[in-house]
Design an enzyme around this catalytic site. Structure first.
Site, PDB file in Angstrom:
ATOM      1  CG  LEU A   1      -1.836  -1.209   1.386  1.00 54.10           C
ATOM      2  CD1 LEU A   1      -2.584  -1.147   2.711  1.00 54.10           C
ATOM      3  CD2 LEU A   1      -2.809  -1.303   0.221  1.00 54.10           C
ATOM      4  CB  SER A   2       1.003   4.224   0.781  1.00 58.25           C
ATOM      5  OG  SER A   2       1.256   5.613   0.731  1.00 58.25           O
TER       6      SER A   2
END
Length: 229
Positions: free
Chosen positions: A23-24
């Site tokens: 994620l991110s």
């Protein structure tokens, strides 16, 4: 780091195996691999940017503490935690974050190519996608057990074959790599008649042993990138 992962694809197959989630910033790196494999419960995405400001002025007032900031430069103490955040500074920070989100999406598009362009990356609005939904949205390529998929990648000639699950994540089957992973024919040496009998050297980003014949592998932690010579 993202640029280096993407550049390595010109010389060798590169795949990302998501054991849990990417994620991110982790997805910024995973998106640069030629293929992304994740389990049914694995999560990818969060293509966005966040900043936090803590206003401690009220708590300090209650304790009778006064903070005086002595600084040179009008914007040196912008967004400090000892004063409320002025709206003008908040708007400026929000603009900077939007610029970074645009850069994030462009970086993802550089790695994903036709599978996820800049506009579609921005349209996700930093949402998180799991399993089949991630593949459908263009953020990943396969739903499969990452350990099994890695073993197939390590055992195949130049790592060009992977295990792909059925839509329900069961019954993995062999598939070929995407055209983004295709190597120039002039630089690709002929493969031996019995590739399974040869254990070519591996270049890995983490310590992991894999015996291709027995398909016994150590599970990678979090998101791990693997590159084969």
């Amino acid at each position: 780091m993202a640029d280096r992962i993407r550049a390595a694809r010109a010389q060798k197959p590169v795949q990302a195996f998501v054991a849990d989630h990417a994620l991110s910033a982790a997805y910024a790196l995973a998106s640069q691999a030629g293929r992304i494999i994740l389990p049914r419960t694995g999560a990818v995405g969060s293509i966005g940017v966040v900043a936090m400001h803590s206003d401690m002025s009220g708590a300090l007032d209650q304790k009778g503490i006064a903070v005086t900031l002595i600084h040179a430069g009008a914007r040196k103490v912008d967004a400090n935690p000892y004063q409320p955040l002025p709206e003008t500074i908040r708007a400026r920070i929000a603009g900077e974050l939007e610029d970074l989100r645009q850069l994030f999406a462009e970086t993802v598009a550089e790695g994903r190519g036709r599978r996820l362009d800049t506009s579609r990356a921005l349209d996700t609005e930093a949402a998180v996608f799991r399993g089949e939904a991630a593949v459908f949205a263009g953020l990943a390529d396969e739903v499969a057990d990452p350990v099994t998929a890695f073993c197939a990648f390590a055992a195949a000639p130049r790592g060009t074959a992977t295990l792909k699950s059925t839509p329900k994540g069961k019954g993995p089957m062999m598939t070929t790599a995407s055209e983004d992973d295709a190597q120039p024919s002039a630089s690709t040496p002929p493969e031996p008649a019995s590739p399974a009998a040869i254990a070519p050297p591996q270049t890995t980003a983490a310590v992991m042993s894999c015996k291709a014949r027995s398909a016994r592998c150590c599970a990678p932690s979090r998101t791990t990138f693997w590159a084969r010579r």
